[in-house]
Design a protein around this motif. Structure first.
Motif, short mmCIF file in Angstrom:
data_model
loop_
_atom_site.label_atom_id
_atom_site.label_comp_id
_atom_site.label_asym_id
_atom_site.label_seq_id
_atom_site.Cartn_x
_atom_site.Cartn_y
_atom_site.Cartn_z
N THR A 44 4.25 -1.41 4.39
CA THR A 44 4.31 -2.71 5.08
C THR A 44 4.58 -3.84 4.10
O THR A 44 3.90 -3.95 3.07
CB THR A 44 2.99 -2.97 5.83
N ASN A 79 -11.66 12.32 16.09
CA ASN A 79 -12.08 13.52 15.36
C ASN A 79 -13.30 13.22 14.50
O ASN A 79 -14.23 14.03 14.40
CB ASN A 79 -10.95 14.04 14.47
N GLN A 131 2.70 7.53 20.66
CA GLN A 131 1.45 7.80 19.94
C GLN A 131 1.44 9.20 19.32
O GLN A 131 1.07 9.38 18.17
CB GLN A 131 0.26 7.65 20.91
N MET A 132 1.86 10.18 20.09
CA MET A 132 1.78 11.56 19.59
C MET A 132 2.84 11.85 18.52
O MET A 132 2.71 12.80 17.76
CB MET A 132 1.89 12.56 20.74
N SER A 164 -5.17 7.09 12.69
CA SER A 164 -4.79 7.04 14.10
C SER A 164 -6.03 7.16 14.99
O SER A 164 -7.08 7.61 14.54
CB SER A 164 -3.82 8.18 14.43
N GLY A 191 4.20 7.38 13.36
CA GLY A 191 5.09 6.33 12.86
C GLY A 191 6.56 6.53 13.20
O GLY A 191 7.26 5.57 13.51
N GLN A 239 0.83 -1.20 0.00
CA GLN A 239 0.00 0.00 0.00
C GLN A 239 0.87 1.26 0.00
O GLN A 239 1.54 1.54 0.99
CB GLN A 239 -0.90 0.00 1.25
N PHE A 284 -3.19 21.28 17.98
CA PHE A 284 -4.45 20.56 18.24
C PHE A 284 -4.64 20.37 19.74
O PHE A 284 -3.76 19.82 20.41
CB PHE A 284 -4.46 19.20 17.53
N TYR A 288 0.40 4.67 0.25
CA TYR A 288 -0.36 5.87 0.59
C TYR A 288 0.54 6.89 1.29
O TYR A 288 0.78 7.97 0.80
CB TYR A 288 -1.51 5.51 1.55
N SER A 289 1.03 6.51 2.49
CA SER A 289 1.73 7.47 3.36
C SER A 289 3.04 7.96 2.75
O SER A 289 3.71 7.24 2.02
CB SER A 289 2.04 6.83 4.70
N GLY A 317 0.90 11.91 6.56
CA GLY A 317 0.48 10.78 7.38
C GLY A 317 -1.01 10.89 7.62
O GLY A 317 -1.83 10.50 6.79
N SER A 318 -1.36 11.48 8.77
CA SER A 318 -2.78 11.71 9.04
C SER A 318 -3.40 12.60 7.97
O SER A 318 -4.54 12.42 7.56
CB SER A 318 -2.94 12.40 10.40
N PHE A 327 -2.19 18.94 8.15
CA PHE A 327 -3.36 19.81 7.94
C PHE A 327 -2.96 21.29 7.99
O PHE A 327 -3.69 22.13 8.52
CB PHE A 327 -4.45 19.51 8.98
N GLU A 379 -6.58 9.19 17.29
CA GLU A 379 -7.00 10.59 17.43
C GLU A 379 -7.86 11.00 16.23
O GLU A 379 -8.88 11.68 16.39
CB GLU A 379 -5.76 11.52 17.51
N ARG A 430 6.27 19.34 13.78
CA ARG A 430 5.59 18.50 12.81
C ARG A 430 4.28 19.17 12.36
O ARG A 430 3.43 19.51 13.19
CB ARG A 430 5.26 17.15 13.45
N TRP A 435 6.64 3.86 5.20
CA TRP A 435 5.91 2.93 6.09
C TRP A 435 5.26 1.81 5.30
O TRP A 435 4.25 1.24 5.72
CB TRP A 435 4.80 3.65 6.88
#
Ligand SMILES: Cc1cc2nc3c(=O)[nH]c(=O)nc-3n(C[C@H](O)[C@H](O)[C@H](O)COP(=O)(O)OP(=O)(O)OC[C@H]3O[C@@H](n4cnc5c(N)ncnc54)[C@H](O)[C@@H]3O)c2cc1C
Lengths: 399, 377
Positions: free
Chosen positions: A161, A388, B334-335, A382, B338, A126, B275, A128-129, A134-135, B268, A384, B265, A159
């Motif tokens: 995989t 959202n 987490q924050m 993620s 990757g 894949q 955030f 994508y990233s 990322g997000s 958006f 988070e 970082r 990333w």
């Protein structure tokens, strides 16, 4: 309401169980239980066994070679596979790309690619990233410029995989640099043997080589490898993500993980008694079990309500968050159960040649798995980002 | 009350921090992690020269510190830099036990430890003893003028590098009795002693040690026969203060790396640190960090006093840090997303140090149980 499985469902479970008893090679289930990697050959072999049975693609429509199972059957299949320590089905071709091709691909693409996903000729990854996307996936920069009957692709994915095993990659690329972010993206299928592609390993914190960087320098991709329309890739990408989130709750994994924790805690001693009898540890196990009992029903409720078998947005986000939290909690308990024997570095402890792993049975991989599975709350959108989504839907409008 | 470090400790902290930030960079450390021996002899020598090892021993034992706050000051800095060199094993446990129990000739080793010339390991835990400090099933049998050791020792940190192992063995009493345990100073190449070494997940190395009829002269015993337990408990108390302080240091680094990363970082179109969902979590980490700092101060400040009160404060500190450390490690990863999952990234190593520290001398649950036992006592 009826919480019991029907007679047909019970018969189905039995059928799956006998199949696994008979066809799942022992060395494979041992490897999965002990947290060892299977390698490409191992995955290919398991896929071939499932394919021969016609069970490799449970989520495909029957016309393409799917099983025609309903949501409950798929759930039972997952559960039994996890319980038997079957390898997981590698999702990139089967659960991610295939639904996109089935819905948006041309007839030629469907005829060419789908059988090769089933027979293992193509191993997909894949793309994508990116380092900067990322997000915020829509900010991706890898670009494809049309020149005659080819696209010329330049950029970098990351990333990726199991990219080291893959011979094909599906990529999101920017085809219109001037359009609004989401509107200039296309969905391309790229043969990894094309000149100009370089795959570089990324070693994860538990020492595993699971992900990669994929670099593209003037890579020529035939225009017929475009899926759907140019600049409509975002629509397909989002559709794919909803499929990425099938089985997102990972109930079967959690159940198998919890069983493993209990096994470990029965054999580990704490002050001369089995650890499982220690009230502090037992309370942790019970708490996870309580969460999992509810999660299992939440999962079934949500997937049986959705006619398509795919959980809709908000609910799928809920399953992702809670399901990964439970899995990670179980990983945490497993490392606790191992005590001092969590400390050895698993890749040495597990793969140290022909020597047995360090420590009592079941302890070697647990700390590495704990760290590796921090990924569960990072990828696939993620946790988070999932919150959202939930908040936007539930809190974004009028009361 | 006064919560300031003394001038000497402040200087020690400054010079150690400066040394580690100049010399113990991520790339230097990652090379050490990939090396064969699990530590850098070069760094070790320089730490000794800086007086870092000496700071862990009292003047009476040839050092110039040795109190709880000396230990916490040193180990907090080691933790901040993710140091994998075996100071805890060679100096606090090994050197500390010899200093506490040894006769004059045995104690000569302490001087060599302080000078950086000798490595030690404490071979105490066994395959089924888990975190129980008095469970010793390895036996020591007197045979004329000799002693024979038989048994197995588990996850002996620094065993392969150690010139001498300090081995606990039972001369009398039940498997978990505090009476009857002796310590022996065993040169690593003694016949009958074999080991299987391996790397540890969070850096450094350990070994499974097999004692298959190891014959020692009676002069190898440290202190009186069967009477080593209270010295072991003292040494472990110091080691636990050290480990708590080390974890605190690592938590500071993890939190700071996260704070910095969130400011740089962007996703958006804005730094992710804008955030609020993430801002609140950083705030939580900062709050927990202050709690952890106080817990370490409590433990270090009680190290020299009454043993029950000491252990109560240690259990409290290690329980709190076990919980807060896990939160800091997991949320920091987490924050970051990757990037924190990659082996070579600083936070990955720091997070492993934090979490794996729980597996030495008892995780948060074990410490909670111990706290309750001590409270009831
Ligand atoms: C082991 C692993 C395997 C992977 N496999 C693949 C793969 O095969 N193919 C592929 O394409 N990708 C893959 N990924 C990438 C994965 O999808 C990304 O890591 C993920 O999208 C997060 O992006 P990021 O790592 O850049 O973190 P960032 O997006 O930089 O996020 C950093 C932190 O900020 C938070 N955050 C971001 N935006 C917001 C917001 N608006 N509000 C609140 N918090 C926010 C995030 O939740 C996270 O905690 C993989 C990742 C890992 C770790």
């Amino acid at each position: 309401m009826d919480l019991s499985y029907t007679a047909e469902e019970q018969a189905f479970r039995q059928e799956v169980r006998s199949f696994l008893d008979e066809k799942l090679p022992k060395e494979m289930s041992d490897a999965v239980r002990e947290g060892r990697g299977l390698g490409k050959e191992g995955h290919d072999r398991w896929h071939a066994i499932l394919n021969e049975q016609g069970w490799l693609a449970p989520n495909w429509p029957q016309e393409f070679g799917g099983c025609g199972w309903n949501a409950v059957q798929r759930h039972i299949f997952e559960e039994e596979c996890c319980r038997a320590h079957a390898p997981r089905i590698v999702p990139f071709g089967l659960s991610m790309l295939a639904p996109v091709l089935q819905k948006f691909g041309s007839k030629e693409q469907q005829d060419y690619y789908l059988p090769k996903i089933l027979n293992g000729e193509h191993w997909w990854c894949q793309g994508y990233s990116e380092p900067g996307a990322g997000s915020d996936l829509a900010s991706l920069k890898t670009k494809a410029v049309r020149e005659g009957d080819h696209y010329i692709v330049n950029g970098q994915k990351t990333w990726t995989t199991l990219g080291q095993y893959a011979n094909w990659i599906f990529c999101l690329v920017r085809t219109d640099p001037d359009a609004k972010q989401q509107e200039g993206i296309s969905f391309l299928l790229i043969d990894m043997d094309t000149p100009g592609i370089e795959v570089r390993p990324i070693i994860l914190l538990d020492g595993t080589h699971e992900v990669n960087e994929v670099w593209f320098t003037d890579v020529k991709v035939p225009v017929e490898n475009l899926v759907g329309e140019e600049n409509k890739g975002w629509t397909y990408a989002k559709y794919l993500l909803t499929h990425e989130r099938t089985n997102i709750a990972g109930v079967g994994f959690s159940q198998a993980g919890l069983d493993a924790v209990k096994r470990l805690a029965r054999s580990q001693m704490h002050k001369g008694r089995p650890l499982i009898e220690n009230p502090y540890f037992a309370a942790r196990v019970a708490q996870a079990e309580i969460d999992l009992m509810a999660m299992s029903t939440t999962n079934l409720r949500i997937i049986s309500a959705a006619a398509s078998g795919q959980a809709p947005g908000v609910e799928s986000s809920m399953l992702k968050v809670k399901g990964t939290e439970i899995r990670q909690e179980i990983n945490d308990m497993a490392r606790r159960a191992a005590g001092v024997y969590a400390m050895p570095f698993a890749s040495e402890a597990v793969e140290g040649g022909n020597e047995p792993p360090i420590g009592p049975e079941g302890t070697a991989p647990v700390a590495a798995q704990y760290f590796n599975n921090r990924k569960l709350s990072i990828f696939g959108g993620s946790n988070e980002i999932q919150k959202n989504i939930i908040a936007k839907v539930k809190m974004g409008g009028r009361a | 009350m006064n919560f300031d470090l003394t001038e000497e400790r402040q200087m020690l902290q400054d010079s150690l921090r400066r040394f580690l930030s100049d010399r113990y960079t991520t790339s230097v450390r990652n090379e050490i992690l990939e090396g064969e021996s699990g530590y850098s002899a070069d760094i070790w020598g320089q730490l000794a020269e800086l007086g870092v090892i000496g700071a862990l021993f009292s003047e009476e034992d040839g050092g110039f510190g040795g109190a709880g706050f000396d230990i916490s000051t040193v180990f907090e800095e080691l933790g901040r830099a993710g140091v994998v060199e075996p100071l805890l094993d060679t100096a606090l446990l090994g050197g500390g036990l010899i200093a506490a129990l040894g006769n004059d000739s045995q104690k000569e080793l302490v001087e060599e430890v302080i000078g950086g010339a000798v490595q030690l390991a404490f071979a105490h835990g066994e395959p089924t003893s888990r975190y129980e400090t008095s469970r010793v099933e390895t036996t020591a049998t007197v045979d004329g003028a000799e002693i024979i050791l038989k048994g197995q020792k588990a996850v002996v940190v620094n065993a392969e590098a150690a010139d001498h192992l300090i081995v606990s063995a039972r001369e009398s009493g039940d498997a978990d009795s505090t009476d009857g345990i002796s310590l022996f100073l065993v040169p690593r190449d003694t016949a009958g002693l074999s080991m299987r070494g391996y790397a540890l997940l969070a850096g450094g190395r350990a070994a499974e040690v097999d004692l298959d009829g190891v014959r020692l002269p009676e002069t190898a015993r440290l202190g009186a026969a069967g009477g080593a337990y209270s010295a072991i408990a003292d040494a472990l108390a110091r080691a636990e203060v050290a480990l708590a302080a080390e974890t605190l240091g690592a938590m500071e680094t993890a939190t700071e790396l996260t704070r910095q990363y969130l400011l740089t970082r962007t996703q958006f179109g804005r730094p992710i640190g804008t955030f609020q969902a993430l801002q609140h979590r950083v705030a939580d980490l900062l709050i927990e960090l202050e709690q952890a700092r106080s817990a370490v101060i409590n433990a270090a400040g009680h190290l020299e006093g009454d043993a029950r009160l000491r252990d109560l404060n240690i259990a409290a500190a290690r329980n709190l840090i076990g919980r807060a450390g896990r939160l800091v490690a997991e949320d920091s990863i987490q924050m970051h997303g990757g990037i924190a999952m990659t082996q070579e990234y600083e936070l990955a190593h720091i997070a492993k140090r934090i979490v794996m520290a729980e597996h030495r001398f008892g995780d948060a649950d074990t410490q909670l149980e111990r706290f309750l036992d001590l409270s009831a006592a």
